[in-house]
Write an enzyme that holds these catalytic residues in place. Structure first.
Site, PDB file in Angstrom:
ATOM      1  CB  CYS A  65      -0.826   0.095   1.162  1.00  0.00           C
ATOM      2  SG  CYS A  65      -2.136   1.660   1.272  1.00  0.00           S
ATOM      3  NE  ARG A  68       2.604   0.575   3.239  1.00  0.00           N
ATOM      4  CZ  ARG A  68       4.065   0.066   3.591  1.00  0.00           C
ATOM      5  NH1 ARG A  68       4.298  -0.516   4.595  1.00  0.00           N
ATOM      6  NH2 ARG A  68       4.395   0.008   2.551  1.00  0.00           N
ATOM      7  CD1 TRP A 235      -7.245   8.652  -1.583  1.00  0.00           C
ATOM      8  CD2 TRP A 235      -8.221   8.912   0.431  1.00  0.00           C
ATOM      9  NE1 TRP A 235      -6.355   9.125  -0.816  1.00  0.00           N
ATOM     10  CE2 TRP A 235      -6.911   9.261   0.414  1.00  0.00           C
ATOM     11  CE3 TRP A 235      -9.057   9.091   1.557  1.00  0.00           C
ATOM     12  CZ2 TRP A 235      -6.330   9.997   1.446  1.00  0.00           C
ATOM     13  CZ3 TRP A 235      -8.458   9.564   2.763  1.00  0.00           C
ATOM     14  CH2 TRP A 235      -7.145   9.943   2.620  1.00  0.00           C
ATOM     15  CD  GLU A 240      -6.122   1.601  -6.304  1.00  0.00           C
ATOM     16  OE1 GLU A 240      -6.477   2.656  -5.730  1.00  0.00           O
ATOM     17  OE2 GLU A 240      -6.434   0.496  -5.813  1.00  0.00           O
TER      18      GLU A 240
HETATM   19  N1  ARG Z   1      -7.081  -1.872  -6.858  1.00  0.00           N
HETATM   20  C1  ARG Z   1      -8.277  -2.239  -6.311  1.00  0.00           C
HETATM   21  C2  ARG Z   1      -9.463  -1.551  -7.507  1.00  0.00           C
HETATM   22  O1  ARG Z   1      -8.967  -0.917  -8.364  1.00  0.00           O
HETATM   23  C3  ARG Z   1      -8.580  -1.602  -4.997  1.00  0.00           C
HETATM   24  C4  ARG Z   1      -7.624  -1.879  -4.017  1.00  0.00           C
HETATM   25  C5  ARG Z   1      -7.311  -0.791  -2.778  1.00  0.00           C
HETATM   26  N2  ARG Z   1      -7.251   0.341  -3.201  1.00  0.00           N
HETATM   27  C6  ARG Z   1      -7.007   1.526  -2.455  1.00  0.00           C
HETATM   28  N3  ARG Z   1      -7.025   2.655  -2.887  1.00  0.00           N
HETATM   29  N4  ARG Z   1      -7.529   1.679  -1.038  1.00  0.00           N
HETATM   30  O2  ARG Z   1     -10.644  -1.738  -7.052  1.00  0.00           O
END
Ligand code: ARG
Length: 359
Positions: A65, A68, A235, A240
């Protein structure tokens, strides 16, 4: 077995009392209490403060992560006392509502009953809010990552609309009972339709994504105790969604269509059509979330925040562990400091772990 729990408990309680600056006598007293409880029942119960600290440190120890820096701000909701699927469903809706906060997302975890030989709570979903995926003759519709779970939901009697963005139901299982599924009411689900600051055709793609990623498939381990249902969220980092969920060939695979609409030659890799489409897709994700007032972080800012986290940990004399391959962002990785140094991928506890899918 109980020996192992006791050892893990001791280590956890020692670290907690040290970091929280609690007096030695209290530490000794608490250790005795735990030892007796484990001896009598095979398990022990965390106090709320232990649970709160344990969940936060589990985030601090999450090597993959990049977010953090904010580990201390995690809101820990204690729902260990719930014992029906309906109560748990209600607590999950409560989590979604509290965490979403009309777009000002609050990092939150809801912790349900701990796992014992006799009892287990599982949420079958990978994330509380996620899109269904359907296998069809001419390819996948929706999120292909969800195909197996979507099939399970259909077996349980759920019927999806067969669309690209159908939100899956919540599936909750207690002990060996058959799982129960619950539709999430629309008003709980905040989504962001994607548009682009310069390309007006972008909205014709009719892309969107949900606001809050709430991981619900992992187990939380604190001091030898496992919480098999403990959904948590932060968030999104833009990449991602923009460089993985909507871009991966095995997910929504949007790059070819975006490149075509941009008018870039796809006949040769050297036009860098993938790279150029990626940048615009990610621009659109960040732009749309920001314009809608939904928390999101770009990967450059996230890397800076992670650097600050590393500094803070160094000052606290806690060596930072990390998984380089996960920490580097999938866009422009070498523009962040993370790319240019090694990380020690040792796994510390408390932490969040994968567990076997219940289906
Ligand atoms: N990578 C995952 C997604 O695209 C989420 C993982 C957690 N990500 C976060 N920013 N807390 O759905």
């Amino acid at each position: 077995m109980t020996k192992e729990i006791l050892n893990e408990a001791k280590e956890f309680i020692h670290t907690y009392y040290k970091e929280a600056n609690k007096p030695e006598e209290q530490l000794m007293q608490r250790l005795h209490e735990i030892e007796k409880e484990i001896h009598d029942f095979g398990y022990y119960q965390h106090t709320y403060d232990e649970l709160d600290y344990g969940a936060k440190v589990a985030w601090r120890n999450s090597n993959r992560c990049i977010g953090r820096l904010f580990w201390e701000s995690l809101k820990v909701i204690d729902k260990r006392h719930l014992n029906t699927e309906e109560q748990i469903f209600e607590a999950l809706l409560n989590h979604i509502h509290y965490a979403t906060n009309h777009g000002r997302i609050r990092p939150t975890i809801t912790i349900f009953h701990q796992k014992t030989e006799q009892h287990s709570v599982r949420i079958w979903n990978h994330q509380l809010i996620r899109y269904a995926g359907y296998q069809t003759e001419d390819g996948a519709i929706g999120d292909s990552d969800s195909i197996a779970f979507t099939k399970e939901c259909q077996k349980l009697g759920w019927t999806g609309n067969g669309g690209h963005f159908d939100v899956l139901p919540l599936v909750i299982q207690i002990d060996d009972r058959p799982p129960k599924w619950f539709e999430i009411p629309d008003e709980f689900i905040l989504e962001v339709p994607l548009r682009h600051p310069d390309y007006h055709w972008f909205e014709d793609l009719q892309l969107k994504w949900y606001a809050v990623p709430i991981i619900s498939s992992m187990r939380l381990e604190i001091g030898g105790i496992t919480y098999s249902a403990s959904p948590f969220n932060g968030w999104y980092m833009g990449t991602e969604i923009g460089a993985r969920n909507l871009a991966d060939e095995s997910r929504y695979n949007m790059l070819p269509r975006i490149a075509d609409l941009m008018g870039i030659n796809r006949k040769t890799h050297s036009s860098l059509w993938k790279d150029r489409a990626l940048v615009e897709l990610n621009t659109s994700v960040l732009y749309s979330f920001k314009e809608d007032g939904v928390s999101i972080v770009d990967h450059h800012t996230a890397a800076k925040q992670f650097q600050l986290f590393e500094e803070k940990e160094r000052n606290a004399e806690r060596p930072v562990t990390g998984n380089w391959a996960w920490l580097i962002p999938p866009l422009a990785p070498a523009t962040t400091h993370i790319f240019h140094k090694p990380y020690n991928n040792e796994i510390k506890k408390p932490n969040y772990f994968y567990q076997k899918a219940p289906y």
